[in-house]
Structures are given as structure tokens and as C-alpha cells.
Design an enzyme around this catalytic site. Structure first.
Site, PDB file in Angstrom:
ATOM      1  N   SER A  34       9.692 -21.701  -1.632  1.00  0.00           N
ATOM      2  CA  SER A  34      11.071 -21.189  -1.554  1.00  0.00           C
ATOM      3  C   SER A  34      11.298 -20.298  -0.349  1.00  0.00           C
ATOM      4  O   SER A  34      10.613 -19.295  -0.166  1.00  0.00           O
ATOM      5  CB  SER A  34      11.402 -20.363  -2.799  1.00  0.00           C
ATOM      6  OG  SER A  34      11.410 -21.163  -3.929  1.00  0.00           O
ATOM      7  N   HIS A  65      15.005 -25.251  -0.640  1.00  0.00           N
ATOM      8  CA  HIS A  65      14.008 -26.320  -0.544  1.00  0.00           C
ATOM      9  C   HIS A  65      14.667 -27.516   0.126  1.00  0.00           C
ATOM     10  O   HIS A  65      15.475 -28.211  -0.493  1.00  0.00           O
ATOM     11  CB  HIS A  65      13.505 -26.717  -1.936  1.00  0.00           C
ATOM     12  CG  HIS A  65      12.638 -25.688  -2.573  1.00  0.00           C
ATOM     13  ND1 HIS A  65      11.265 -25.786  -2.603  1.00  0.00           N
ATOM     14  CD2 HIS A  65      12.942 -24.531  -3.175  1.00  0.00           C
ATOM     15  CE1 HIS A  65      10.769 -24.730  -3.216  1.00  0.00           C
ATOM     16  NE2 HIS A  65      11.761 -23.947  -3.577  1.00  0.00           N
ATOM     17  N   HIS A  87       9.766 -28.463  -9.055  1.00  0.00           N
ATOM     18  CA  HIS A  87       9.160 -27.612 -10.075  1.00  0.00           C
ATOM     19  C   HIS A  87       9.347 -28.239 -11.461  1.00  0.00           C
ATOM     20  O   HIS A  87      10.299 -28.994 -11.686  1.00  0.00           O
ATOM     21  CB  HIS A  87       9.829 -26.229 -10.099  1.00  0.00           C
ATOM     22  CG  HIS A  87       9.880 -25.543  -8.767  1.00  0.00           C
ATOM     23  ND1 HIS A  87      10.797 -25.880  -7.804  1.00  0.00           N
ATOM     24  CD2 HIS A  87       9.119 -24.543  -8.252  1.00  0.00           C
ATOM     25  CE1 HIS A  87      10.602 -25.107  -6.734  1.00  0.00           C
ATOM     26  NE2 HIS A  87       9.590 -24.290  -6.981  1.00  0.00           N
ATOM     27  N   TYR A  89      10.504 -26.789 -14.058  1.00  0.00           N
ATOM     28  CA  TYR A  89      11.776 -26.381 -14.687  1.00  0.00           C
ATOM     29  C   TYR A  89      12.957 -27.232 -14.238  1.00  0.00           C
ATOM     30  O   TYR A  89      14.010 -27.230 -14.873  1.00  0.00           O
ATOM     31  CB  TYR A  89      12.063 -24.886 -14.439  1.00  0.00           C
ATOM     32  CG  TYR A  89      12.281 -24.492 -12.993  1.00  0.00           C
ATOM     33  CD1 TYR A  89      13.462 -24.818 -12.313  1.00  0.00           C
ATOM     34  CD2 TYR A  89      11.296 -23.801 -12.298  1.00  0.00           C
ATOM     35  CE1 TYR A  89      13.642 -24.469 -10.985  1.00  0.00           C
ATOM     36  CE2 TYR A  89      11.470 -23.444 -10.969  1.00  0.00           C
ATOM     37  CZ  TYR A  89      12.650 -23.784 -10.314  1.00  0.00           C
ATOM     38  OH  TYR A  89      12.823 -23.440  -9.012  1.00  0.00           O
ATOM     39  N   ALA A 117       6.790 -18.519  -2.861  1.00  0.00           N
ATOM     40  CA  ALA A 117       7.370 -17.184  -2.968  1.00  0.00           C
ATOM     41  C   ALA A 117       6.971 -16.678  -4.350  1.00  0.00           C
ATOM     42  O   ALA A 117       7.021 -17.437  -5.318  1.00  0.00           O
ATOM     43  CB  ALA A 117       8.879 -17.255  -2.847  1.00  0.00           C
ATOM     44  N   MET A 218       6.462 -19.849 -10.147  1.00  0.00           N
ATOM     45  CA  MET A 218       6.778 -21.006 -11.001  1.00  0.00           C
ATOM     46  C   MET A 218       6.264 -22.308 -10.381  1.00  0.00           C
ATOM     47  O   MET A 218       6.835 -23.378 -10.605  1.00  0.00           O
ATOM     48  CB  MET A 218       8.295 -21.098 -11.202  1.00  0.00           C
ATOM     49  CG  MET A 218       8.929 -19.806 -11.701  1.00  0.00           C
ATOM     50  SD  MET A 218      10.720 -19.874 -11.636  1.00  0.00           S
ATOM     51  CE  MET A 218      11.152 -18.156 -11.981  1.00  0.00           C
ATOM     52  N   SER A 219       5.214 -22.221  -9.593  1.00  0.00           N
ATOM     53  CA  SER A 219       4.741 -23.431  -8.900  1.00  0.00           C
ATOM     54  C   SER A 219       3.239 -23.326  -8.640  1.00  0.00           C
ATOM     55  O   SER A 219       2.534 -22.554  -9.278  1.00  0.00           O
ATOM     56  CB  SER A 219       5.480 -23.569  -7.564  1.00  0.00           C
ATOM     57  OG  SER A 219       5.097 -22.533  -6.679  1.00  0.00           O
ATOM     58  N   ASN A 242       9.591 -10.146  -4.134  1.00  0.00           N
ATOM     59  CA  ASN A 242      10.272  -9.083  -4.881  1.00  0.00           C
ATOM     60  C   ASN A 242       9.250  -8.194  -5.578  1.00  0.00           C
ATOM     61  O   ASN A 242       8.131  -8.617  -5.849  1.00  0.00           O
ATOM     62  CB  ASN A 242      11.263  -9.673  -5.888  1.00  0.00           C
ATOM     63  CG  ASN A 242      10.693 -10.807  -6.694  1.00  0.00           C
ATOM     64  OD1 ASN A 242      10.503 -11.916  -6.199  1.00  0.00           O
ATOM     65  ND2 ASN A 242      10.370 -10.529  -7.920  1.00  0.00           N
TER      66      ASN A 242
HETATM   67  N1  HPA Z   1       8.975 -14.319 -10.860  1.00  0.00           N
HETATM   68  C1  HPA Z   1       8.699 -15.628 -10.911  1.00  0.00           C
HETATM   69  N2  HPA Z   1       8.788 -16.425  -9.857  1.00  0.00           N
HETATM   70  C2  HPA Z   1       9.151 -15.887  -8.685  1.00  0.00           C
HETATM   71  C3  HPA Z   1       9.447 -14.532  -8.564  1.00  0.00           C
HETATM   72  C4  HPA Z   1       9.354 -13.700  -9.720  1.00  0.00           C
HETATM   73  O1  HPA Z   1       9.618 -12.488  -9.682  1.00  0.00           O
HETATM   74  N3  HPA Z   1       9.775 -14.311  -7.279  1.00  0.00           N
HETATM   75  C5  HPA Z   1       9.671 -15.501  -6.634  1.00  0.00           C
HETATM   76  N4  HPA Z   1       9.287 -16.457  -7.495  1.00  0.00           N
END
Ligand code: HPA
Length: 279
Positions: A34, A65, A87, A89, A117, A218-219, A242
Site C-alpha cells: 500500500s 494499489h 488481499h 479481505y 505498509a 493484512m498481507s 501509523n
Molecule cells: N493495522 C493493520 N494493517 C495496517 C495498519 C494497521 O494499523 N497500517 C497499515 N496496514
């Protein structure tokens, strides 16, 4: 959602579609996560193949993406770059999520650089910095979601593949050296994969911290499982997008993840270029 595994013949037909589009034999696969896709623009002599033009290839539906394969040269190495990924999801089966890595294997790619990310779980990690993935926690897999479900393809790998060294130690050491030489901060840690797409609650994050995670996303883990099953060496890099929201006082958004990507790309590019030069 069908969870049907792909047969070797199906994989080979899909790989042939890629082979027909380029005379280059890529040796290294790179998956850009991402907000990190702009790195693909540095690839020279590139052939670009939109995912829609490759049968069965899972097309990314997420903003950030781009959804195309870029085959060409980076630091003199023949690379196949995935500019964006799909992904679980998004509605794809785990077999589909793992398909691109299978195709790389059928194309003869022996080394995979996987990026993502990720949110910090370790409170000492700052957004905008990179983390070398030293190991992972496969929570999504422990919940039963694995790309290896279905008949094992013995030509590719073992039914019960070892995961004691999922992330290649030598590639990790090269990455640390490249980081030092370029004055790049490079955290190290354990990546945990959740299904998403909702971000974690503060309680989720405290739990993930307690079980040993440093970053969450998530990947990546399904792709790494497929890569190791097929005998590829793996380098994994997270871009921390983050901060750890362990106390619930910060709101996390996809926009924030994409914004962080902009400052992460030059660092990731320096690191990946440095690693490629040493291979
Ligand atoms: N959580 C899950 N997936 C993510 C996050 C997060 O804080 N930041 C970027 N991908």
C-alpha cells in the site's frame, strides 16, 4: 467463496501468458504494498502487464494499489515487480492471494522481496521508518486461512514445509549493512498478519504486543508461506505507516497509510537498490 487450489497445469498456462510478453527472465520478485508502488517507476527497460490481462490473477481493488506487473531491470538485476497486491479481505480465496507467488516460481524466480505498509505495535516505532521482518505471527493461518490448503503439489514443495527461517538471514544481514551505509533507520521485528479490513482495537493491539508482535498488517504472510513452500528465499520489509494506538487515543485511516507511503518510498528504494546491488 471457492477455495479451490490451482493445479500445476493452470499455473503453467498463466506463467506462459507472462512469458509471452517479455523476453527477460526475471530472477527476483518484488511485491510493493500500500502506497509503495511508485518504486516500480524506477524499473528500466520495462514491460508493463496490467493484472486484468493475466488470467486468474487477483486484481487489487484498494486505492494505492496500481494493479500491474512491471518486468525489467533494477540495479542491473532482472526483476518482476508487482505494483499492488490483492488481499484476503477483498474477497479472494487464499489460493488466489498466493497465486502471484506461484507464478513467480513457475517463471524461475528464486528470491522474493515482499513489502507492506504496517501499523506499529511496538510503541518505540515511529511512522515513516522501515522494519526488517525477522519473523511473523500467522494469526490468519492459525485461524485456518492458508494458501496451502488443498492437494499438495509435490513438484513445488513439501506437504509440511518448515518455517523456522521464513525470512532469509543472509538477506537480512545485507539489508542491515545497506541501512548502515546509507544512514537509514531500520527497525527489526515480528510482523503479524490479520484478515482486516477493520483496523485493530486498542485491546487487539495490546494482545498483539503481548504475544510478541512489533508491526501489524493484512498481507505478506500468505505470500511468504507460498514462497517458502516453493523454496524461495525471502526478504520482508514493512514500512511503518501509523503509530501503535495502544491507548485508543489515535484514529487510524487508510489515508494516513498512503500519506506515510510517500515518505517511505525513497527509503525503501534506497534499501532495495542497495540489496539488489549486492546480489
Ligand atoms: N493495522 C493493520 N494493517 C495496517 C495498519 C494497521 O494499523 N497500517 C497499515 N496496514
Amino acid at each position: 467463496m471457492m477455495d479451490e487450489a490451482f493445479t500445476l497445469a493452470q499455473m503453467d498456462r498463466i506463467a506462459q501468458v507472462v512469458r509471452d510478453r517479455t523476453s527477460l527472465s526475471p530472477r527476483i520478485g518484488i511485491i510493493l504494498g500500500s502506497g509503495l508502488g511508485t518504486l516500480a517507476e524506477s524499473v528500466l527497460q520495462s514491460t508493463i502487464i496490467p493484472y486484468q490481462e493475466i488470467p486468474s490473477w487477483p486484481v487489487s481493488t484498494v486505492i494505492g494499489h496500481q494493479g500491474r506487473l512491471v518486468v525489467g531491470k533494477l540495479e542491473g538485476q532482472n526483476v518482476l515487480v508487482m505494483q499492488g497486491r490483492a488481499h484476503y479481505y477483498e474477497g479472494y480465496s487464499m489460493a488466489q492471494v498466493g497465486l502471484p507467488v506461484r507464478i513467480m516460481q513457475r517463471l524461475g524466480i528464486e528470491l522474493l522481496i515482499v513489502t507492506n505498509a504496517a501499523g506499529a505495535v511496538n510503541p518505540d516505532f515511529s511512522p515513516g521508518e522501515l522494519m526488517l521482518i525477522t519473523d511473523h505471527l500467522n494469526l490468519i493461518g492459525m485461524a485456518g486461512l492458508t494458501p496451502l490448503r488443498g492437494p499438495n503439489i509435490d513438484e513445488i514443495g513439501l506437504r509440511f514445509p518448515d518455517m523456522s527461517q521464513a525470512y532469509d538471514r543472509e538477506l537480512g544481514e545485507i539489508s542491515r549493512q545497506v541501512a548502515v551505509e546509507n544512514s537509514l533507520k531500520l527497525y527489526q521485528g515480528v510482523y503479524v498478519c490479520l484478515a482486516g479490513p477493520s483496523f485493530e482495537t486498542p485491546a487487539d493491539l495490546r494482545f498483539l504486543r503481548a504475544i510478541g508482535a512489533d508491526a501489524v498488517g493484512m498481507s505478506t504472510v500468505p505470500e511468504v508461506i507460498v514462497a517458502r513452500h516453493g523454496g524461495q528465499r525471502v526478504l520482508g520489509i514493512s514500512g511503518i505507516s501509523n503509530k501503535a494506538n495502544l491507548d485508543g487515543n489515535t484514529i487510524t485511516s487508510h489515508l494516513e497509510v498512503l500519506e506515510a507511503g510517500k515518505s517511505l518510498v525513497p527509503k525503501l528504494e534506497t534499501l532495495i537498490r542497495g540489496v539488489l546491488r549486492r546480489l
